[in-house]
Design a protein around this motif. Structure first.
Motif, PDB file in Angstrom:
ATOM      1  N   THR A 117       0.729  -1.254  -0.011  1.00  0.00           N
ATOM      2  CA  THR A 117       0.059  -0.003  -0.113  1.00  0.00           C
ATOM      3  C   THR A 117       0.837   1.150   0.078  1.00  0.00           C
ATOM      4  OG1 THR A 117      -0.651  -1.098   2.096  1.00  0.00           O
ATOM      5  CG2 THR A 117      -2.335   0.596   1.077  1.00  0.00           C
ATOM      6  N   ALA A 118       0.628   2.136  -0.684  1.00  0.00           N
ATOM      7  CA  ALA A 118       1.277   3.526  -0.950  1.00  0.00           C
ATOM      8  C   ALA A 118       0.572   4.778  -0.540  1.00  0.00           C
ATOM      9  CB  ALA A 118       1.907   3.738  -2.280  1.00  0.00           C
ATOM     10  N   ASP A 119       0.988   5.559   0.444  1.00  0.00           N
ATOM     11  CA  ASP A 119      -0.054   6.678   0.793  1.00  0.00           C
ATOM     12  C   ASP A 119       1.174   7.628   0.636  1.00  0.00           C
ATOM     13  OD1 ASP A 119      -2.626   5.966   1.810  1.00  0.00           O
ATOM     14  OD2 ASP A 119      -1.270   4.611   3.218  1.00  0.00           O
ATOM     15  N   ARG A 120       0.487   8.947   0.614  1.00  0.00           N
ATOM     16  CA  ARG A 120       1.343  10.302   0.538  1.00  0.00           C
ATOM     17  C   ARG A 120       0.833  11.113   1.507  1.00  0.00           C
ATOM     18  NH1 ARG A 120       4.883  12.975  -1.272  1.00  0.00           N
ATOM     19  NH2 ARG A 120       4.381  15.305  -1.282  1.00  0.00           N
ATOM     20  N   THR A 121       1.739  11.865   2.262  1.00  0.00           N
ATOM     21  CA  THR A 121       1.275  13.130   2.831  1.00  0.00           C
ATOM     22  C   THR A 121       2.287  13.999   3.274  1.00  0.00           C
ATOM     23  OG1 THR A 121       0.746  13.370   5.422  1.00  0.00           O
ATOM     24  CG2 THR A 121       2.313  11.821   5.268  1.00  0.00           C
ATOM     25  N   ARG A 122       2.145  15.126   3.811  1.00  0.00           N
ATOM     26  CA  ARG A 122       3.035  16.167   3.835  1.00  0.00           C
ATOM     27  C   ARG A 122       4.251  15.899   4.839  1.00  0.00           C
ATOM     28  NH1 ARG A 122       1.815  21.998   2.246  1.00  0.00           N
ATOM     29  NH2 ARG A 122       3.695  21.088   0.877  1.00  0.00           N
ATOM     30  N   VAL A 123       3.884  15.367   6.249  1.00  0.00           N
ATOM     31  CA  VAL A 123       4.611  14.965   6.872  1.00  0.00           C
ATOM     32  C   VAL A 123       4.597  13.578   7.526  1.00  0.00           C
ATOM     33  CG1 VAL A 123       5.945  15.617   9.115  1.00  0.00           C
ATOM     34  CG2 VAL A 123       5.239  17.346   7.705  1.00  0.00           C
ATOM     35  N   ALA A 124       5.465  12.675   7.312  1.00  0.00           N
ATOM     36  CA  ALA A 124       5.417  11.466   7.999  1.00  0.00           C
ATOM     37  C   ALA A 124       6.130  11.183   9.272  1.00  0.00           C
ATOM     38  CB  ALA A 124       5.781  10.505   6.935  1.00  0.00           C
TER      39      ALA A 124
ATOM     40  N   LEU B 256       3.463  13.012  18.467  1.00  0.00           N
ATOM     41  CA  LEU B 256       2.162  13.497  18.696  1.00  0.00           C
ATOM     42  C   LEU B 256       2.030  15.112  18.900  1.00  0.00           C
ATOM     43  CD1 LEU B 256       0.803  10.529  21.207  1.00  0.00           C
ATOM     44  CD2 LEU B 256       0.190  11.060  18.794  1.00  0.00           C
ATOM     45  N   LEU B 257       2.840  15.675  19.735  1.00  0.00           N
ATOM     46  CA  LEU B 257       2.881  16.965  19.922  1.00  0.00           C
ATOM     47  C   LEU B 257       3.270  17.751  18.435  1.00  0.00           C
ATOM     48  CD1 LEU B 257       2.296  19.546  21.579  1.00  0.00           C
ATOM     49  CD2 LEU B 257       4.571  19.376  22.085  1.00  0.00           C
ATOM     50  N   LEU B 258       4.130  17.149  17.637  1.00  0.00           N
ATOM     51  CA  LEU B 258       4.404  17.850  16.417  1.00  0.00           C
ATOM     52  C   LEU B 258       3.267  17.692  15.336  1.00  0.00           C
ATOM     53  CD1 LEU B 258       6.624  19.118  14.527  1.00  0.00           C
ATOM     54  CD2 LEU B 258       7.222  16.734  13.854  1.00  0.00           C
ATOM     55  N   SER B 259       2.507  16.590  15.453  1.00  0.00           N
ATOM     56  CA  SER B 259       1.448  16.459  14.665  1.00  0.00           C
ATOM     57  C   SER B 259       0.163  17.594  14.900  1.00  0.00           C
ATOM     58  CB  SER B 259       0.921  15.029  14.559  1.00  0.00           C
ATOM     59  OG  SER B 259       0.159  14.787  15.784  1.00  0.00           O
ATOM     60  N   HIS B 260       0.061  17.579  16.244  1.00  0.00           N
ATOM     61  CA  HIS B 260      -0.834  18.696  16.873  1.00  0.00           C
ATOM     62  C   HIS B 260      -0.590  19.866  16.128  1.00  0.00           C
ATOM     63  CE1 HIS B 260      -3.791  20.305  19.613  1.00  0.00           C
ATOM     64  NE2 HIS B 260      -2.710  20.810  20.200  1.00  0.00           N
ATOM     65  N   LEU B 261       0.698  20.498  16.497  1.00  0.00           N
ATOM     66  CA  LEU B 261       1.190  21.651  16.094  1.00  0.00           C
ATOM     67  C   LEU B 261       0.984  21.922  14.715  1.00  0.00           C
ATOM     68  CD1 LEU B 261       4.173  22.318  18.691  1.00  0.00           C
ATOM     69  CD2 LEU B 261       1.845  22.946  18.722  1.00  0.00           C
TER      70      LEU B 261
ATOM     71  N   VAL C 189       8.408  15.533   4.185  1.00  0.00           N
ATOM     72  CA  VAL C 189       9.346  15.443   5.205  1.00  0.00           C
ATOM     73  C   VAL C 189       9.168  14.102   5.824  1.00  0.00           C
ATOM     74  CG1 VAL C 189      10.266  16.673   7.177  1.00  0.00           C
ATOM     75  CG2 VAL C 189       9.863  17.960   5.242  1.00  0.00           C
ATOM     76  N   VAL C 190      10.298  13.708   6.347  1.00  0.00           N
ATOM     77  CA  VAL C 190       9.894  12.497   7.224  1.00  0.00           C
ATOM     78  C   VAL C 190      10.457  12.665   8.700  1.00  0.00           C
ATOM     79  CG1 VAL C 190      10.606   9.910   7.886  1.00  0.00           C
ATOM     80  CG2 VAL C 190       9.851  10.655   5.569  1.00  0.00           C
TER      81      VAL C 190
ATOM     82  N   ILE D  47      -1.080  21.865   8.041  1.00  0.00           N
ATOM     83  CA  ILE D  47      -0.064  20.724   7.743  1.00  0.00           C
ATOM     84  C   ILE D  47      -0.495  19.341   7.963  1.00  0.00           C
ATOM     85  CG2 ILE D  47       2.107  20.011   7.414  1.00  0.00           C
ATOM     86  CD1 ILE D  47       3.117  23.294   8.084  1.00  0.00           C
ATOM     87  N   GLU D  48      -1.097  18.486   7.125  1.00  0.00           N
ATOM     88  CA  GLU D  48      -1.524  17.262   7.499  1.00  0.00           C
ATOM     89  C   GLU D  48      -0.398  16.126   7.608  1.00  0.00           C
ATOM     90  OE1 GLU D  48      -2.696  14.336   4.551  1.00  0.00           O
ATOM     91  OE2 GLU D  48      -0.971  15.119   3.654  1.00  0.00           O
ATOM     92  N   SER D  49      -0.439  15.182   8.502  1.00  0.00           N
ATOM     93  CA  SER D  49       0.572  14.203   8.828  1.00  0.00           C
ATOM     94  C   SER D  49       0.115  13.002   8.921  1.00  0.00           C
ATOM     95  CB  SER D  49       1.352  14.841   9.912  1.00  0.00           C
ATOM     96  OG  SER D  49       0.550  14.790  11.246  1.00  0.00           O
ATOM     97  N   ILE D  50       0.893  11.877   8.740  1.00  0.00           N
ATOM     98  CA  ILE D  50       0.643  10.582   9.218  1.00  0.00           C
ATOM     99  C   ILE D  50       1.336  10.296  10.346  1.00  0.00           C
ATOM    100  CG2 ILE D  50       0.532   8.203   8.385  1.00  0.00           C
ATOM    101  CD1 ILE D  50      -0.357   8.790   5.821  1.00  0.00           C
ATOM    102  N   VAL D  51       0.974   9.717  11.416  1.00  0.00           N
ATOM    103  CA  VAL D  51       1.902   9.484  12.550  1.00  0.00           C
ATOM    104  C   VAL D  51       1.940   7.683  12.700  1.00  0.00           C
ATOM    105  CG1 VAL D  51       2.362   9.511  15.032  1.00  0.00           C
ATOM    106  CG2 VAL D  51       1.406  11.337  13.885  1.00  0.00           C
TER     107      VAL D  51
END
Ligand code: DHB
Length: 396
Positions: A3-10, A19-24, A158-159, A30-34
């Motif tokens: 499966t391949a996904d794409r996000t702005r920040v992984a 978790l705090l980074l994804s929140h800020l 960005v990862v 800016i969407e992210s996958i955690v």
């Protein structure tokens, strides 16, 4: 099938940093996958330190990540340093205008997980990350297997490696070169959680001839205490009576309230700083980038300071197309990392008794402790570092 996904920040790692980074980031659109290897239950029950710097608390509250910290946490306006049979209080507000909060890390995690899930965060648990590829392109990829064992890839702008001291992301940044800077300490902490009322109003950091002890707290009915031990100590090798005798001997002048010990662990000290914190579009934060010895409780607070910087840098990069703050991230973060590394080393070496300490070493240590508590400059240095230096706000 992968499966391949794409996000702005992984973001690899659903600890406090990830978790705090994804929140800020979400607050800047800016969407992210955690992703994290652990289950929600494991994440929320991680037993770690309990002290939050003033800046950490302000950020959690102002960003809407936690309001509970103000209700269920306890503000502490000082600590006690105890040595040579005497206690010396370091009063934080009068020295720095700041305080700290006793609010255990697992409570921070519960708040962050709840806030992220309520906001619809893409949070994937039970995920094993194997590696990160293409760090030096604008499309780095996280590669691993999901909870069902199926291969997956996440491509991102960005990862971020926020996956702790055994980071799977780190080698993509450091090239796997083992030139990280590290220091070993010849002691560990024997930690307990017990059912008892607090034995003192504030934390006691005690240097005694038998070694260091820290009398901390968790709540009105649960206490956390530690004493210095050999790193190879088996946590089950001591009886409850032996544990209480060790603790009691190390805080002469205080009678500890004893109670049922329901958790015991030996915390080995790890102290390292990765020789590189960023390569191309992959960055490391928190314990993936650095660990400090626990004396002074800098670990999670330092992770939060990394997050503050990286959030600003990613905002500039991904919203304004300005690469300069991201380019400056490592250099800026390292300034605070080494100050915290120094403070943690200083508190550790001033308060513990090295196994090979001579009489000279012991007397010098007491001289050092006296020069801290008997001088306002000494107390201020300790209080400034303990309550936390202001977050870096200058950006290139
Ligand atoms: C705690 C841990 C620390 O390392 C410290 O310096 C203070 C408190 C704790 O677990 O409560």
């Amino acid at each position: 099938m992968t499966t391949a996904d794409r996000t702005r920040v992984a973001i690899v790692g659903a600890g406090p940093a990830g978790l705090l980074l994804s929140h800020l980031l979400a607050a800047s659109g800016i969407e992210s996958i955690v992703v994290d290897r652990r289950s929600r239950e494991e994440i929320e029950n991680t037993i770690r330190a309990g002290i939050l710097e003033q800046g950490t608390v302000d950020l959690l509250v102002e960003s809407g990540a936690s309001t509970r910290v103000l209700e269920d946490g306890n503000r502490h306006d000082g600590i006690e340093l105890r040595f040579a049979g005497e206690g010396h209080r370091i009063d934080f507000p009068s020295l720095t205008g700041r305080s700290v909060w006793l609010y255990p890390q697992h409570e921070v995690l519960r708040d962050l997980v709840a806030a992220r899930l309520a906001a619809g965060q893409d949070l994937r648990l039970g995920i094993t990350v194997e590696r990160v590829e293409d760090a030096e392109t604008t499309r780095p990829r996280v590669i691993g297997t999901d909870a069902d064992g199926h291969p997956f890839e996440i491509e991102a702008d960005v990862v971020v490696g926020a996956d702790g001291s055994r980071s799977a992301v780190r080698s993509a940044v450091t090239g796997g070169i083992r030139s990280d800077l590290f220091r070993e300490y010849p002691f560990a902490w024997f930690g307990i959680l017990c059912d008892a009322p607090p034995s003192a109003d504030e934390l006691i950091y005690s240097n005694s001839p038998d070694g260091f002890a820290l009398i901390s707290q968790r709540s009105a009915t649960v206490q956390r205490m530690y004493f210095q031990c050999d790193p190879d100590t088996d946590p089950d090798s001591l009886s409850d009576a032996q544990i209480w005798a060790e603790l009691q001997a190390r805080v002469p002048g205080t009678t500890l309230h004893e109670g049922h010990i329901f958790q015991r662990d030996v915390l080995r000290f790890r102290s390292f700083v990765a020789h590189q914190l960023r390569r191309g579009r992959v960055a490391l934060i928190g314990d993936a980038a650095h660990t400090v010895p626990p004396t002074g409780a800098k670990g999670m607070n330092l992770a939060v300071a990394d997050v503050v910087l990286l959030d600003r840098a990613l905002g500039a990069l991904l919203v304004e197309n300005d690469e300069r703050p991201f380019d400056a991230f490592a250099e800026t973060a390292l300034r605070r990392i080494w100050k915290a590394q120094h403070f943690s080393w200083w508190m550790t070496s001033m308060l513990h008794v090295a196994p090979d300490a001579s009489q000279f070493d012991r007397e010098r240590q007491l001289g050092e402790l006296r020069s801290v508590v008997e001088s306002e400059a000494g107390r201020s240095y300790l209080a400034e570092a303990y309550t936390g230096w202001p977050f870096e706000t200058r950006l290139p």
